[in-house]
Design a protein around this motif. Structure first.
Motif, PDB file in Angstrom:
ATOM      1  N   ALA A 181       0.853  -1.185   0.000  1.00 50.49           N
ATOM      2  CA  ALA A 181       0.000   0.000   0.000  1.00 50.49           C
ATOM      3  C   ALA A 181       0.887   1.232   0.000  1.00 50.49           C
ATOM      4  CB  ALA A 181      -0.879   0.001   1.237  1.00 50.49           C
ATOM      5  N   PRO A 182       0.584   2.167  -0.865  1.00 53.66           N
ATOM      6  CA  PRO A 182       1.437   3.356  -0.901  1.00 53.66           C
ATOM      7  C   PRO A 182       1.145   4.228   0.317  1.00 53.66           C
ATOM      8  CG  PRO A 182      -0.375   3.592  -2.436  1.00 53.66           C
ATOM      9  CD  PRO A 182      -0.539   2.270  -1.810  1.00 53.66           C
ATOM     10  N   GLU A 183       2.179   4.567   1.023  1.00 52.53           N
ATOM     11  CA  GLU A 183       1.959   5.405   2.199  1.00 52.53           C
ATOM     12  C   GLU A 183       1.759   6.859   1.795  1.00 52.53           C
ATOM     13  OE1 GLU A 183       4.929   3.415   4.469  1.00 52.53           O
ATOM     14  OE2 GLU A 183       3.211   2.049   4.521  1.00 52.53           O
ATOM     15  N   LEU A 210      -4.988   0.601 -11.072  1.00 52.90           N
ATOM     16  CA  LEU A 210      -6.076   1.291 -10.377  1.00 52.90           C
ATOM     17  C   LEU A 210      -5.867   1.177  -8.874  1.00 52.90           C
ATOM     18  CD1 LEU A 210      -9.297  -0.852 -10.419  1.00 52.90           C
ATOM     19  CD2 LEU A 210      -7.150  -1.717 -11.294  1.00 52.90           C
ATOM     20  N   THR A 211      -6.675   1.871  -8.129  1.00 57.64           N
ATOM     21  CA  THR A 211      -6.553   1.859  -6.670  1.00 57.64           C
ATOM     22  C   THR A 211      -7.846   1.313  -6.084  1.00 57.64           C
ATOM     23  OG1 THR A 211      -5.304   3.883  -6.925  1.00 57.64           O
ATOM     24  CG2 THR A 211      -5.946   3.263  -4.691  1.00 57.64           C
ATOM     25  N   GLU A 232     -14.525   6.046  -8.651  1.00 64.57           N
ATOM     26  CA  GLU A 232     -14.125   7.396  -9.033  1.00 64.57           C
ATOM     27  C   GLU A 232     -13.326   7.275 -10.323  1.00 64.57           C
ATOM     28  OE1 GLU A 232     -12.475   9.514  -5.609  1.00 64.57           O
ATOM     29  OE2 GLU A 232     -11.154  10.502  -7.049  1.00 64.57           O
ATOM     30  N   MET A 233     -13.732   8.035 -11.328  1.00 60.40           N
ATOM     31  CA  MET A 233     -13.025   7.981 -12.609  1.00 60.40           C
ATOM     32  C   MET A 233     -12.552   9.376 -12.963  1.00 60.40           C
ATOM     33  SD  MET A 233     -12.768   5.112 -14.259  1.00 60.40           S
ATOM     34  CE  MET A 233     -12.892   5.336 -16.028  1.00 60.40           C
ATOM     35  N   GLY A 234     -11.294   9.492 -13.337  1.00 62.96           N
ATOM     36  CA  GLY A 234     -10.758  10.789 -13.739  1.00 62.96           C
ATOM     37  C   GLY A 234     -10.969  11.846 -12.677  1.00 62.96           C
ATOM     38  N   VAL A 279     -11.394   2.878  -6.502  1.00 66.54           N
ATOM     39  CA  VAL A 279     -12.559   2.125  -6.049  1.00 66.54           C
ATOM     40  C   VAL A 279     -12.557   2.050  -4.531  1.00 66.54           C
ATOM     41  CG1 VAL A 279     -13.715  -0.113  -6.121  1.00 66.54           C
ATOM     42  CG2 VAL A 279     -12.536   0.739  -8.149  1.00 66.54           C
ATOM     43  N   ASN A 280     -13.698   2.292  -3.944  1.00 65.60           N
ATOM     44  CA  ASN A 280     -13.820   2.116  -2.506  1.00 65.60           C
ATOM     45  C   ASN A 280     -14.953   1.140  -2.228  1.00 65.60           C
ATOM     46  OD1 ASN A 280     -12.769   5.227  -2.724  1.00 65.60           O
ATOM     47  ND2 ASN A 280     -11.924   4.087  -1.022  1.00 65.60           N
TER      48      ASN A 280
END
Ligand code: SF4
Ligand code: SF4
Ligand code: SF4
Ligand code: FES
Lengths: 189, 866
Positions: free
Chosen positions: B8-10, B28-29, B77-79, B100-101
């Motif tokens: 995971a990026p801090e 993607l995230t 969420e896109m763009g 994405v959440n």
């Protein structure tokens, strides 16, 4: 060493002679248990005699001692043991294993399974301590009919559950659960 | 997913240090974790790979996305812009820079999921205690994980009459259905049986069949209906035979392999108190994916049948079979078999009044086609070493010498050949003498899947059967018995398709019914370069070929030559190759002929149904004439009536072993229920300890002073593995019949009212392993006689009229159905169970595929007068 030393010990004996006796005169006189004592289980009936157990096995699932064995069965119009689709076709409690914790009672969704105050659960034969439906089912009270028979109190099982509490309050129908709480201490005397 | 992406990026800046996105992937995230996913992957799958479980009902990895239940909502969420509403993660594919959440990190997604759950539960009954899904129900579980604790719905729920049988085997509870459409999508996409559909609208939307909708019509007639029960995420579809039998926590689940066909399908057997309560499809992407047919799923009660043989039986002087000890039975069998082998039996000595003549000598072995490879190997070795003969044939069905050539050339000892995956990727497939849906249902599912992705499927057959239609197939029509000519003169485009690399020819065991067909197949694959696979019906056939349970093949596909025999003799601890018989053995039919005519003195018979043999009358005569018949059986059968010694053997659930499936893949399985374990191995309430065939044969051989070293399946498998394959470098051609065409080929069908018969077996036709399964039998396809319109008109028959199929030994009356058969050809199922029990087989009536038959019309009675 005094001269009464030899008989001093009897003092305890003599004084006890005049105290109230704690010995139970069991089995001549049976002890009355607390009303919520966890005794032998009972499989209750609806007021018309149909069984409340639906064979869901939730009691077996809840049992920490793995003492309960249940197999479900399919009610048909010709052969009906409980309202609805399903009934308990095999129901066994092994009293060699049961620890009387009452978790099965908590788990039962239909109030089919309750506990009586009967505590005389000893035998000289292990096999006899596995209680089957014949010994676990509540006795037929007046107005009850031995299943299999059709539903007498409604069209479907909903009627049994929705109107159950109301029926239990009526004086002309018997409710096994209510009866058992009042009856058992006296009956076991 | 790349390794780097798992971290995971801090800080956002760390993203810049990530390796470049691999080709064909997007980055993607999801829940603050950066992940690389292949383009086109569904969001829900990407989440799964990250270990994030998004609740779902309709999503199934093997079905096309539907987005029907809306339980899998997540925030996307896109763009840099949030989508206005939560999105269904099972229909949305990944995209570059998507954020994405899921419910783990987004309150919006969590609330949306809770709302959907509440909506689903509005009309859901409080049935869990009486519901068969309870304890393994995705709705129960997800209501706990993603639902609200309190219901706000106080109004009365919608109710339906329940349960509603949509076939004899499947019960529908419409109140519990969440309308995910897994069942309808399975039936449409995977099985191709559009018998169930979504009906009505709004709160009354429901699953139904033509029958439930209109009160009459077709019910859920699918050979694969059981899969819908398994994938239904709620208890809306339940099994009639498993109804209220138990709860998941009661059950011990043991992985196994299907014993009903040669597919090698993975299954899961759930059992309780020594009895199997249900069989589910196991998961094996290489073989059956997650699907099995209903025969494999629902036929398992034979192991608990009251007709199971659990104690050894010996025929006494009174002519009746009596239970006895193993020692006694084995001694009896060994003495009698030794006498029969050496020709010193009573019949040979007793020449009273008759000229002595040739004494009866020798024992033939008919192991049957349902054995594990270990058991087949034990039979093969028993015949060679203990009985000193090559007279062994596991083919309890039509067979020929041509087939032996074909098996030696293309099957025996070839290892893993054409696979399910090869079928899926093949440009073209041709099935020959194989009605895939009836004879190899799991292969059918794969062929259908292949056809959906572009494989051209061709069927050599007589009419557009359901399998042809459902595989989008092309029928290469041939008159029955004329298949070899049809193969020689295939349409150019079919021949060209088969010449493309990767093309496959699937040939069924029924090729043995048509002289010259195996040779024609061999010729065709030689000509086109297509790969060939042999798909027999029974589970043990392929293993029997490789284990040497055939008259001309030794274990590992070895021929009977000196080299192979020397090899075997040294591995088996025998002096030299002369210790092993050199003369090619008799095949099944010849063994029976020899026994019937008094040449052979004894027979050792495994799981063989006499009705399945090409000539049941001859088989009965053979069993009657033989001095000694030793039967190794699980359940009492017709052979039992003739047997002198009956040795009980274990059903597949009580033993371990390996089925080698049609691909040549070894499908090993462990014991499901160990019969020696306490209360297990229950048969009708009594404990039954039975042993696998290999163990019984090993002990019998010891009684005959020979060691087989097959005490356990494991030992037998090890020895067979050690032997390895021994295919000769030079393999002879597949010889067709001498002369061209069969004898009755040109009896000018049509001129004297005689027709040509075409036939094959249907999946559910009262086979030996289908006993005690009334629900399953109720889902069988009704047996019918099929004719072309022209032929029917000529014979004065109309659809649904009763017609009688006349054979030399009786007749069979069935309703008529019109189909696109060639003129003057009649099709009938090869085996028809009778209402009162018993079966009528076309072979029993003296009829064969490709042979002449006569039809009579106007009869109104059901059943047969055979
Ligand atoms: S007694 Fe109650 S919990 Fe046990 S099976 Fe019967 S209904 Fe279910
Ligand atoms: S489908 Fe699931 S949630 Fe619904 S009644 Fe059955 S077990 Fe309960
Ligand atoms: S019956 Fe089951 S699989 Fe079919 S739509 Fe309803 S919930 Fe889905
Ligand atoms: S699982 Fe996504 S809509 Fe059903």
């Amino acid at each position: 060493m005094g001269m009464f030393d030899g008989i001093a010990g009897f003092g305890v004996t003599f004084s006890t002679m005049f105290r109230k006796v704690v010995t139970e005169d069991y089995p001549r006189v049976k002890k009355v248990t607390a009303p919520r004592y966890h005794g032998r289980h009972q499989l209750n009936r609806h007021p018309d005699g149909l069984e409340k157990c639906v064979g869901c096995e939730l009691c077996a699932w809840a049992c920490p001692a793995d003492a309960i064995y249940v197999e479900g069965g399919d009610n048909t119009d010709e052969e009906r043991y409980s309202p609805g689709e399903r009934y308990g076709s095999i129901y066994q409690i092994n009293y060699l294993r049961c620890i009387g914790c009452g978790l099965c009672i908590e788990a039962c969704p239909t109030r089919s399974l309750t506990m009586t105050n009967e505590y005389e659960l000893a035998d000289d034969d292990r096999q006899d301590l596995i209680y089957d439906k014949d010994r676990l089912l509540a006795p037929l009270l007046p107005g009850m009919e031995q299943p299999p028979h059709p539903m007498r109190l409604g069209e479907n099982e909903q009627d049994y559950y929705v109107q159950g509490p109301e029926m239990a309050r009526r004086s002309d129908v018997q409710d096994a659960v209510r009866e058992e709480i009042q009856m058992t201490p006296e009956a076991s005397r | 997913m790349t390794a780097a992406s798992e971290k995971a990026p801090e800080k956002p800046s760390e993203q810049d240090d990530l390796p470049p996105v691999p080709h064909g992937h997007v980055r993607l995230t999801i829940d603050d974790r950066v992940v690389d996913a292949p383009q086109g992957e569904l969001l829900i799958r990407t989440c799964e790979r990250l270990g994030i479980v998004v609740p779902r009902f309709c999503d199934h990895p093997l079905l096309d996305p539907a987005g029907a239940c809306r339980q899998c909502l997540v925030e996307v969420e896109m763009g840099g812009r949030k989508m206005p509403k939560p999105q269904a993660s099972c229909t949305m594919t990944v995209a570059q820079d998507m954020v994405v959440n899921t419910q783990m990190t987004s309150a919006v997604a969590d609330k949306a999921q809770q709302g959907v759950m509440e909506l689903l539960l509005i009309n859901h009954p409080l049935d869990c205690p009486i519901c068969d899904k309870g304890g393994e129900c995705p709705l129960q579980n997800q209501a706990m994980s993603s639902g609200r604790a309190e219901s706000r719905f106080v109004e009365e729920k919608r109710t339906f009459a329940k349960p509603l049988p949509i076939s004899d085997e499947v019960l529908l509870d419409r109140e519990r259905c969440v309308l995910c459409q897994r069942c309808t999508r399975f039936s449409r996409q995977i099985a191709g049986d559009q018998f169930i559909e979504l009906l009505e609208r709004g709160a009354h939307q429901q699953i139904g069949t033509e029958e439930t909708a209109f009160g009459e019509g077709e019910d859920f007639q699918s050979y694969f209906s059981g899969n819908t029960i398994q994938i239904c995420p709620v208890g809306a579809l339940t099994s009639a035979s498993y109804r209220f039998r138990s709860r998941p926590f009661d059950l011990v689940s043991t992985p196994g392999v299907s014993e009903h066909d040669s597919s090698g399908a993975a299954v899961r057997r759930d059992w309780r108190r020594g009895a199997v309560t249900r069989v589910l499809a196991g998961e094996d992407p290489d073989v059956n994916e997650e699907w099995i047919d209903d025969k494999t799923r629902f036929a398992f009660r034979y192991a608990q049948s009251t007709t199971r043989i659990t104690r050894p039986l010996v025929r006494g002087d009174d002519g009746e079979l009596h239970e006895t000890s193993w020692t006694d039975a084995l001694e009896h069998a060994a003495t009698a078999l030794l006498a029969a082998r050496d020709g010193t039996g009573p019949a040979a000595l007793d020449a009273d009044g008759e000229p002595p003549g040739e004494p009866k000598r020798g024992v033939g072995v008919l192991p049957g086609g349902r054995l594990t490879i270990e058991d087949a190997y034990a039979y093969a070795k028993f015949a060679r070493v203990a009985l000193r003969t090559n007279d062994i044939d596991a083919r309890a069905r039509a067979h020929s010498g041509e087939e032996l050539d074909f098996l030696a050339a293309h099957v025996a000892g070839t290892g893993l050949g054409v696979t399910y995956a090869d079928l899926e990727s093949a440009p073209a497939v041709l099935t020959v003498a194989l009605e895939v849906e009836e004879e190899a249902p799991v292969v059918f599912l794969r062929l259908r899947k292949a056809a959906r992705t572009g494989t051209a499927v061709h069927h050599l057959g007589q009419w557009s059967s359901p399998a042809v239609v459902k595989t989008g197939g092309r029928l290469v029509r041939s008159a029955p018995g004329r298949e070899p000519e049809a193969l020689a003169t295939l349409p150019d485009d079919v021949a060209a398709a088969l010449a493309t690399p990767g093309a496959v020819v699937l040939v069924g065991e029924r090729a043995a019914e048509v002289p010259g067909l195996y040779a024609a197949v061999s010729d065709l694959v030689g000509r086109t370069g297509a790969r060939v696979a042999w798909v027999p019906r029974r589970a043990g056939e392929r293993g029997a070929v490789d284990a040497g349970a055939l008259p001309t093949l030794l274990p590992g596909g070895r021929p009977l030559d000196d080299v192979a025999r020397a090899q075997l003799a040294s591995s088996w601890g025998l002096a030299d190759e002369t210790a092993l018989p050199a003369t090619p053995g008799r095949d099944g039919a010849a063994i029976l002929r020899a026994a019937a005519s008094g040449e052979l003195a004894g027979l050792v018979v495994g799981g063989v149904e006499l009705a399945d043999l090409p000539d049941p009358v001859l088989a009965r005569a053979a069993l009657r004439e033989a001095d000694v018949v030793v039967s190794l059986e699980q359940v009492a059968s017709e052979v039992t009536q003739y047997a002198d010694v009956v040795l009980p053997v274990a059903p597949v659930i009580n033993k371990s072993g390996t089925f080698r499936n049609w691909e040549g893949r070894d499908r090993r399985f462990a014991t499901t229920i160990d019969p020696s374990g306490g209360s297990s191995g229950r048969v009708g309430g009594t404990a039954a300890i039975t042993l696998p065939d290999c163990r019984v044969l090993d002990t019998l051989a010891v009684e005959m002073d020979v060691d087989l070293f097959t005490q356990t399946p494991e030992v037998a498998a090890a020895e067979l593995g050690h032997l390895g394959a021994g295919r000769p470098t030079e393999i002879g051609p597949v010889r067709g019949p001498d002369g061209s065409g069969d004898a009755d080929g040109d009896t000018a069908a049509g001129t004297d009212g005689s027709l040509r018969l075409a036939s094959w077996r249907q999946l559910l036709d009262g086979g030996a392993l289908l006993i005690d399964e009334p629900e399953l039998a109720g889902t069988a396809r009704p047996p019918k006689i099929r004719l072309s319109t022209v032929t029917a008109r000529r014979l004065g028959l109309v659809e649904d009229a009763m017609a009688g199929l006349e054979g030399p030994r009786g007749s069979l009356h069935l309703p008529v159905e019109l189909a696109d058969l060639p003129d003057d050809v009649v099709w009938a199922p090869a085996r028809v169970p009778q209402p009162g029990g018993g079966v009528v087989t076309l072979a029993g009536l003296g009829l064969t595929h490709g042979g002449p038959a006569r039809l009579t019309g106007g009869t109104t009675t059901d059943g047969s007068s055979a």
